[in-house]
Design a protein around this motif. Sequence first.
Motif, PDB file in Angstrom:
ATOM      1  N   ARG A 161      16.819  14.247 -23.301  1.00  0.00           N
ATOM      2  CA  ARG A 161      16.251  15.145 -22.292  1.00  0.00           C
ATOM      3  C   ARG A 161      16.209  14.538 -20.906  1.00  0.00           C
ATOM      4  NH1 ARG A 161      14.875  20.586 -23.435  1.00  0.00           N
ATOM      5  NH2 ARG A 161      14.884  20.822 -25.696  1.00  0.00           N
ATOM      6  N   ASP A 162      15.324  13.568 -20.702  1.00  0.00           N
ATOM      7  CA  ASP A 162      15.130  13.106 -19.327  1.00  0.00           C
ATOM      8  C   ASP A 162      16.049  11.934 -18.988  1.00  0.00           C
ATOM      9  OD1 ASP A 162      13.928  10.792 -20.396  1.00  0.00           O
ATOM     10  OD2 ASP A 162      11.920  11.647 -20.231  1.00  0.00           O
ATOM     11  N   ASP A 163      16.002  11.520 -17.715  1.00  0.00           N
ATOM     12  CA  ASP A 163      16.910  10.477 -17.247  1.00  0.00           C
ATOM     13  C   ASP A 163      16.711   9.161 -17.986  1.00  0.00           C
ATOM     14  OD1 ASP A 163      17.776  12.378 -15.488  1.00  0.00           O
ATOM     15  OD2 ASP A 163      17.197  11.314 -13.664  1.00  0.00           O
ATOM     16  N   SER A 164      15.476   8.822 -18.277  1.00  0.00           N
ATOM     17  CA  SER A 164      15.221   7.558 -18.978  1.00  0.00           C
ATOM     18  C   SER A 164      15.862   7.566 -20.359  1.00  0.00           C
ATOM     19  CB  SER A 164      13.718   7.297 -19.086  1.00  0.00           C
ATOM     20  OG  SER A 164      13.077   8.295 -19.862  1.00  0.00           O
ATOM     21  N   GLU A 165      15.849   8.718 -21.035  1.00  0.00           N
ATOM     22  CA  GLU A 165      16.475   8.812 -22.350  1.00  0.00           C
ATOM     23  C   GLU A 165      17.995   8.733 -22.247  1.00  0.00           C
ATOM     24  OE1 GLU A 165      14.930  12.476 -23.857  1.00  0.00           O
ATOM     25  OE2 GLU A 165      13.140  11.542 -24.710  1.00  0.00           O
ATOM     26  N   ILE A 166      18.555   9.346 -21.199  1.00  0.00           N
ATOM     27  CA  ILE A 166      20.001   9.268 -20.992  1.00  0.00           C
ATOM     28  C   ILE A 166      20.422   7.819 -20.773  1.00  0.00           C
ATOM     29  CG2 ILE A 166      21.909   9.912 -19.477  1.00  0.00           C
ATOM     30  CD1 ILE A 166      20.314  12.512 -18.849  1.00  0.00           C
ATOM     31  N   LEU A 167      19.708   7.127 -19.887  1.00  0.00           N
ATOM     32  CA  LEU A 167      20.044   5.732 -19.588  1.00  0.00           C
ATOM     33  C   LEU A 167      19.878   4.859 -20.827  1.00  0.00           C
ATOM     34  CD1 LEU A 167      18.365   5.454 -16.073  1.00  0.00           C
ATOM     35  CD2 LEU A 167      20.817   5.602 -16.571  1.00  0.00           C
ATOM     36  N   ALA A 168      18.834   5.109 -21.606  1.00  0.00           N
ATOM     37  CA  ALA A 168      18.604   4.318 -22.818  1.00  0.00           C
ATOM     38  C   ALA A 168      19.718   4.542 -23.846  1.00  0.00           C
ATOM     39  CB  ALA A 168      17.243   4.664 -23.423  1.00  0.00           C
ATOM     40  N   ALA A 169      20.190   5.790 -23.953  1.00  0.00           N
ATOM     41  CA  ALA A 169      21.263   6.099 -24.904  1.00  0.00           C
ATOM     42  C   ALA A 169      22.571   5.432 -24.499  1.00  0.00           C
ATOM     43  CB  ALA A 169      21.441   7.609 -25.009  1.00  0.00           C
ATOM     44  N   LEU A 170      22.810   5.328 -23.188  1.00  0.00           N
ATOM     45  CA  LEU A 170      24.070   4.752 -22.700  1.00  0.00           C
ATOM     46  C   LEU A 170      24.033   3.235 -22.596  1.00  0.00           C
ATOM     47  CD1 LEU A 170      24.888   7.256 -19.811  1.00  0.00           C
ATOM     48  CD2 LEU A 170      26.071   7.075 -22.002  1.00  0.00           C
ATOM     49  N   GLN A 171      22.861   2.677 -22.359  1.00  0.00           N
ATOM     50  CA  GLN A 171      22.737   1.265 -21.992  1.00  0.00           C
ATOM     51  C   GLN A 171      23.468   0.303 -22.932  1.00  0.00           C
ATOM     52  OE1 GLN A 171      22.326  -0.701 -19.113  1.00  0.00           O
ATOM     53  NE2 GLN A 171      20.730   0.839 -18.806  1.00  0.00           N
ATOM     54  N   PRO A 172      23.390   0.471 -24.263  1.00  0.00           N
ATOM     55  CA  PRO A 172      24.069  -0.491 -25.141  1.00  0.00           C
ATOM     56  C   PRO A 172      25.596  -0.501 -24.986  1.00  0.00           C
ATOM     57  CG  PRO A 172      22.450   0.813 -26.358  1.00  0.00           C
ATOM     58  CD  PRO A 172      22.610   1.465 -25.031  1.00  0.00           C
ATOM     59  N   PHE A 173      26.140   0.556 -24.414  1.00  0.00           N
ATOM     60  CA  PHE A 173      27.587   0.708 -24.368  1.00  0.00           C
ATOM     61  C   PHE A 173      28.185   0.505 -22.979  1.00  0.00           C
ATOM     62  CE2 PHE A 173      25.711   3.505 -27.589  1.00  0.00           C
ATOM     63  CZ  PHE A 173      26.261   2.931 -28.736  1.00  0.00           C
ATOM     64  N   VAL A 174      27.356   0.276 -21.975  1.00  0.00           N
ATOM     65  CA  VAL A 174      27.866   0.173 -20.600  1.00  0.00           C
ATOM     66  C   VAL A 174      27.564  -1.179 -19.969  1.00  0.00           C
ATOM     67  CG1 VAL A 174      27.728   2.666 -20.250  1.00  0.00           C
ATOM     68  CG2 VAL A 174      25.799   1.233 -19.582  1.00  0.00           C
ATOM     69  N   ARG A 175      27.236  -2.152 -20.793  1.00  0.00           N
ATOM     70  CA  ARG A 175      26.960  -3.492 -20.258  1.00  0.00           C
ATOM     71  C   ARG A 175      28.252  -4.179 -19.831  1.00  0.00           C
ATOM     72  NH1 ARG A 175      23.200  -3.990 -25.083  1.00  0.00           N
ATOM     73  NH2 ARG A 175      21.141  -3.427 -24.280  1.00  0.00           N
ATOM     74  N   GLY A 176      29.344  -3.871 -20.531  1.00  0.00           N
ATOM     75  CA  GLY A 176      30.636  -4.443 -20.197  1.00  0.00           C
ATOM     76  C   GLY A 176      31.580  -3.373 -19.690  1.00  0.00           C
ATOM     77  N   ALA A 177      32.874  -3.547 -19.951  1.00  0.00           N
ATOM     78  CA  ALA A 177      33.882  -2.591 -19.513  1.00  0.00           C
ATOM     79  C   ALA A 177      33.609  -1.223 -20.130  1.00  0.00           C
ATOM     80  CB  ALA A 177      35.262  -3.080 -19.888  1.00  0.00           C
ATOM     81  N   CYS A 178      33.653  -0.179 -19.300  1.00  0.00           N
ATOM     82  CA  CYS A 178      33.353   1.164 -19.783  1.00  0.00           C
ATOM     83  C   CYS A 178      33.863   2.197 -18.791  1.00  0.00           C
ATOM     84  CB  CYS A 178      31.847   1.354 -19.986  1.00  0.00           C
ATOM     85  SG  CYS A 178      30.896   1.243 -18.443  1.00  0.00           S
TER      86      CYS A 178
END
Length: 250
Positions: free
Chosen positions: A36-53
Amino acid sequence: MRMYFAGVDLAWAGRNPTGVAVVDSEGCLVTAGAVRDDSEILAALQPFVRGACVVGFDAPLVVTNPTGQRPAETALNRDFRRFEAGTHPCNTGKPEFADGPRGGRLAEALGLDFDPRSSSARRALEVYPHAATVALFRLERTLKYKAKPGRDLNRLKSQLLLLMDGIEKLARTAVPLRVVDNAAWIELRRQVVVAQRKSELRRAEDPIDAVVCAYVALYAQRCPAGITIYGDPATGHIVTPSLPADLVSR
């Protein structure tokens, strides 16, 4: 480090659900769901965007024009409107863009480069699933799975299942996408098949659209000669698989 390709079917209004999906460098679906909110979006993406993405956002990243539509929308509509895949105009006169687009804020929070032509290892692309599916699936017109007046449940369900079928067939293309063994995808298909209300279809629709966004991100990386980039850095880009020259609209 493994490269990931994410898709965000972003709700323009924060109260509505946003679909998020991630595909790995082998083209295998890793996850698909809704938040739903921005914090949830960022949390869902965070594990996958630390490196090349590469993250494909179905939402504007750059909006500077006070009225009308952006040059990217004008150019894309010229190609895709006849397939009923034209975009809605975005401008800062609309409340949702008055303080800058939500997609742009999220991409900035993730530290992503907005330029689709950049050599950066971590990029954000604005994508558009309707145009992408027309080009990828060679559709004479867009699939009508969005709930609008006059579209009944059975019609919406059949069109959404056609979209899922098309996504599954991408496994046999030059840039393969593999979804059928993923538990989240299996559950999404079940939800669509058993849905008794339009709202139930909508809950599945957002993650499915996000899978398309993730695939466009993968496709842009693997097949840069096969994409078209509409617009410019100052006013915003839209990236989509190129429209086949011989495709005819209905």
